[in-house]
Scaffold this active site. Sequence first.
Site, PDB file in Angstrom:
ATOM      1  N   ARG A   1      12.369  -8.064  -7.446  1.00  0.00           N
ATOM      2  CA  ARG A   1      13.016  -7.939  -8.749  1.00  0.00           C
ATOM      3  C   ARG A   1      13.077  -6.497  -9.235  1.00  0.00           C
ATOM      4  O   ARG A   1      14.145  -6.039  -9.662  1.00  0.00           O
ATOM      5  CB  ARG A   1      12.237  -8.714  -9.805  1.00  0.00           C
ATOM      6  CG  ARG A   1      11.521  -9.831  -9.225  1.00  0.00           C
ATOM      7  CD  ARG A   1      10.629 -10.481 -10.254  1.00  0.00           C
ATOM      8  NE  ARG A   1      10.820 -11.871 -10.060  1.00  0.00           N
ATOM      9  CZ  ARG A   1      11.279 -12.706 -10.952  1.00  0.00           C
ATOM     10  NH1 ARG A   1      11.507 -12.286 -12.160  1.00  0.00           N
ATOM     11  NH2 ARG A   1      11.468 -13.941 -10.659  1.00  0.00           N
ATOM     12  N   THR A   2      11.969  -5.805  -9.168  1.00  0.00           N
ATOM     13  CA  THR A   2      11.957  -4.469  -9.737  1.00  0.00           C
ATOM     14  C   THR A   2      12.868  -3.544  -8.930  1.00  0.00           C
ATOM     15  O   THR A   2      13.626  -2.745  -9.475  1.00  0.00           O
ATOM     16  CB  THR A   2      10.522  -3.916  -9.781  1.00  0.00           C
ATOM     17  OG1 THR A   2       9.719  -4.836 -10.513  1.00  0.00           O
ATOM     18  CG2 THR A   2      10.463  -2.554 -10.438  1.00  0.00           C
TER      19      THR A   2
ATOM     20  N   LYS B   1       4.614   6.309  10.742  1.00  0.00           N
ATOM     21  CA  LYS B   1       4.492   7.227  11.878  1.00  0.00           C
ATOM     22  C   LYS B   1       3.489   8.328  11.618  1.00  0.00           C
ATOM     23  O   LYS B   1       3.365   9.265  12.394  1.00  0.00           O
ATOM     24  CB  LYS B   1       5.859   7.852  12.187  1.00  0.00           C
ATOM     25  CG  LYS B   1       6.912   6.843  12.587  1.00  0.00           C
ATOM     26  CD  LYS B   1       8.234   7.552  12.795  1.00  0.00           C
ATOM     27  CE  LYS B   1       9.398   6.558  12.869  1.00  0.00           C
ATOM     28  NZ  LYS B   1      10.677   7.215  12.604  1.00  0.00           N
TER      29      LYS B   1
ATOM     30  N   ARG C   1       6.816   2.674  -6.116  1.00  0.00           N
ATOM     31  CA  ARG C   1       5.798   1.629  -6.314  1.00  0.00           C
ATOM     32  C   ARG C   1       4.772   1.793  -5.200  1.00  0.00           C
ATOM     33  O   ARG C   1       5.112   1.973  -4.032  1.00  0.00           O
ATOM     34  CB  ARG C   1       6.411   0.239  -6.234  1.00  0.00           C
ATOM     35  CG  ARG C   1       5.314  -0.825  -6.115  1.00  0.00           C
ATOM     36  CD  ARG C   1       5.818  -2.215  -6.310  1.00  0.00           C
ATOM     37  NE  ARG C   1       6.199  -2.429  -7.700  1.00  0.00           N
ATOM     38  CZ  ARG C   1       6.507  -3.633  -8.185  1.00  0.00           C
ATOM     39  NH1 ARG C   1       6.478  -4.693  -7.395  1.00  0.00           N
ATOM     40  NH2 ARG C   1       6.832  -3.768  -9.444  1.00  0.00           N
TER      41      ARG C   1
ATOM     42  N   HIS D   1       2.925  -0.241 -15.242  1.00  0.00           N
ATOM     43  CA  HIS D   1       4.279  -0.632 -14.841  1.00  0.00           C
ATOM     44  C   HIS D   1       5.122  -0.425 -16.099  1.00  0.00           C
ATOM     45  O   HIS D   1       5.488  -1.370 -16.784  1.00  0.00           O
ATOM     46  CB  HIS D   1       4.266  -2.103 -14.395  1.00  0.00           C
ATOM     47  CG  HIS D   1       5.537  -2.557 -13.737  1.00  0.00           C
ATOM     48  ND1 HIS D   1       6.659  -1.758 -13.646  1.00  0.00           N
ATOM     49  CD2 HIS D   1       5.871  -3.722 -13.137  1.00  0.00           C
ATOM     50  CE1 HIS D   1       7.609  -2.432 -13.003  1.00  0.00           C
ATOM     51  NE2 HIS D   1       7.161  -3.626 -12.693  1.00  0.00           N
TER      52      HIS D   1
END
Lengths: 311, 430
Positions: A61-62, A89, A111, A139
Amino acid sequence: MDNAAPLGKDLLGIKELKRDDILQILETASAFKEVLERDIKKVPTLRGKTMVNLFFEPSTRTRMSFELAGKRLSMDVINVSIQLSSVVKGETLLDTIRTMEAYGADIVVIRHSSSGVPHLLAGNVNASVINAGDGFNEHPTQALLDLFTIRRMKGRLEGLEVAIVGDIAHSRVARSNIYAMGKLGMNIRLVGPPTLIPAGIETLPGVKVFHRMEDGLAGADVVMQLRVQKERQDSWFFPTISEYAKLYILNSKRLALAKDDAIVMHPGPINRGIEISSDVADGTRSMILDQVANGLAVRMAVLYLLSGARA
Amino acid sequence: MNDNVLIKGGRVVDPASGLDSIMDVFIENGVISKVSGGIENPPDNCSVIDSAGLLVIPGLVDMHTHLREPGFEYKETIATGTRAAVRGGFTAVCCMANTNPVNDEPAITRFILSKAASDGACPVYPIGAITVGLDGKNLAEMASLADAGCVAFSDDGKPVMDSLLMRRALEYSRIFGKPVISHSEDARLVAGGVMNEGLNATRMGLRGIPWAAEEVMIARDIALCELSGGRLHVAHISTKGSVRLIREAKARGLAVTAETCPHYFTITDEACIGYNTAAKVNPPLRARADKLAIREGLADGTIDAIATDHAPHHREEKAMGFDDAPFGISGLETALALSLRMVEKGVISLNRMIDLMSAAPCRIMGIPERRIAEGSVANITIVDPAVEWEVDPASFVSLGKNTPFEGLRLKGRAAFTIVNGRVCENFKGD
């Protein structure tokens, strides 16, 4: 929108914002909300700007919301998730983001499961950094869209009684909301088992702690349920999911304890039958889908205001 | 027995009601309707208990009893255990969760309550398990257990070794405000011990349990109590250091309470000599300095309650070698006399004894306080303080005959126990 005073370079958290910054974002979001109600929902405002969505944690969603917000503003949007990135990597975080910057990224939305990673990046790159959720810390755009939704429904923010129910300890959504609501003079009731109430939270402005739904919901204007993680029972935060549901589910009987016009919110994704009953989640007082829709306008506002800061 | 009872001419002592004088107590329909000096001409249809020379005190409550049912009915049942309680002067007991199945889910709690209602001689208040199956791995559904009627939570018989789990239990218990009872024993330090660590164990060639096994857990749980804001009750403290730890915790204002048992203030690990399994109990009987410190703790208020830790076992089980015999003492029928002995010795006052055995257990467990006051439900123990008797386990009502006090001459016992208005004459024809 024309006289928008710029925010700082980054949006790392609500903690870093002033009351007026929050109100400015909400005002700007109102203007974009109108744009989104037009036939043609796209504006050329940020054409030529580049946004990178850098997600080290799964999110649907975000990430979608930021992506669409950028596209509505005519930005070029690149999505990078951990599985696709060079981090696996062995590239360091800072090298990864410097690479993004070399591509000309103006805004990096990040995030990460570790609290503070957006802050680390913000101090090391010229691009604007938007925190889309870091660990249990913040958030901020979720809290902003929650406030936007509440204000649209209630016409005001100051003095409202908001119950936030559930796993406060592990919730960045709760923390951002607590900081925001405290700055705006709202009264916050945190409801949950003592195992899931983080230390010292009761000392923050506007906050009261309750352990029983019946106590925390009485007379509330807004009831915000948080998602409960089933894994928490393995760390003994509660004995079982069924006992948790028995104690903290929002059902119509409990909702009746709140004000008659109380609204129900949830950051999603919801666990039906655990923290919210289906009739409440799908009921007329549920703002769950409005929150999603409003999130778009709020994120457009944030992108716009941060770009203004860079201009 | 008639519904109306007149207790005549006894010395009525109830510190909570401020009473200590020769008075009559009239009980109508199970409720105390009058407490006064000289109720003449009792109404018809009223039985009279001539209590001249007797003590009329609030009914005793045992906050730590093993009733063994369900699962170990050969050791004790709810019927026999509550009858033993009443005979010992108790008007209610709190039963521990280490039955089979364990009282870790509401169905078991409801079974105990319904069995107590049908077979019990006195009310039974169940204590729920902290962890599922007492295995120390997962939290039991404590809120559901509290809803079903559990008054407290304990894994008694086993320690909660995981500190995080104990922290969570104490935190979680704050939702419903019931105490978590610590069986304070570090299993690693016990290390297979069977009696107190010291010269007596050494001379008998038995593995010892050090005082530190108890004290490190109490110290831990006090810290967790402070951290969590929960209510901690420490079961059966037995050592000098435990008394000190509780005293310090209370001085700091923490929500900590503690109980001890008559055997810890009466005898020492010398009782084990001769491989006497009747004296094998957990925590173990300690040294003389510990016994004296426990008495001091009773006197100065450090220790809140006297509990029996009534732990009946079958004769055959106690007839094993010392290493293999189970821990436990059948305590309901000797606790009052052993406590009166402390009054007689001047260690504690009678008022203090009443608080330790009635008011405090009720306060800690959140069950109705026994009061000798107009309007209170009649839960009264009428004590004959002068009668001398010898402990004879064969005469116990409890199925558990395991007592280290066999043959001991004691003074005082409960001539009558009145439970919710129902009078039980305990030694009729003796």
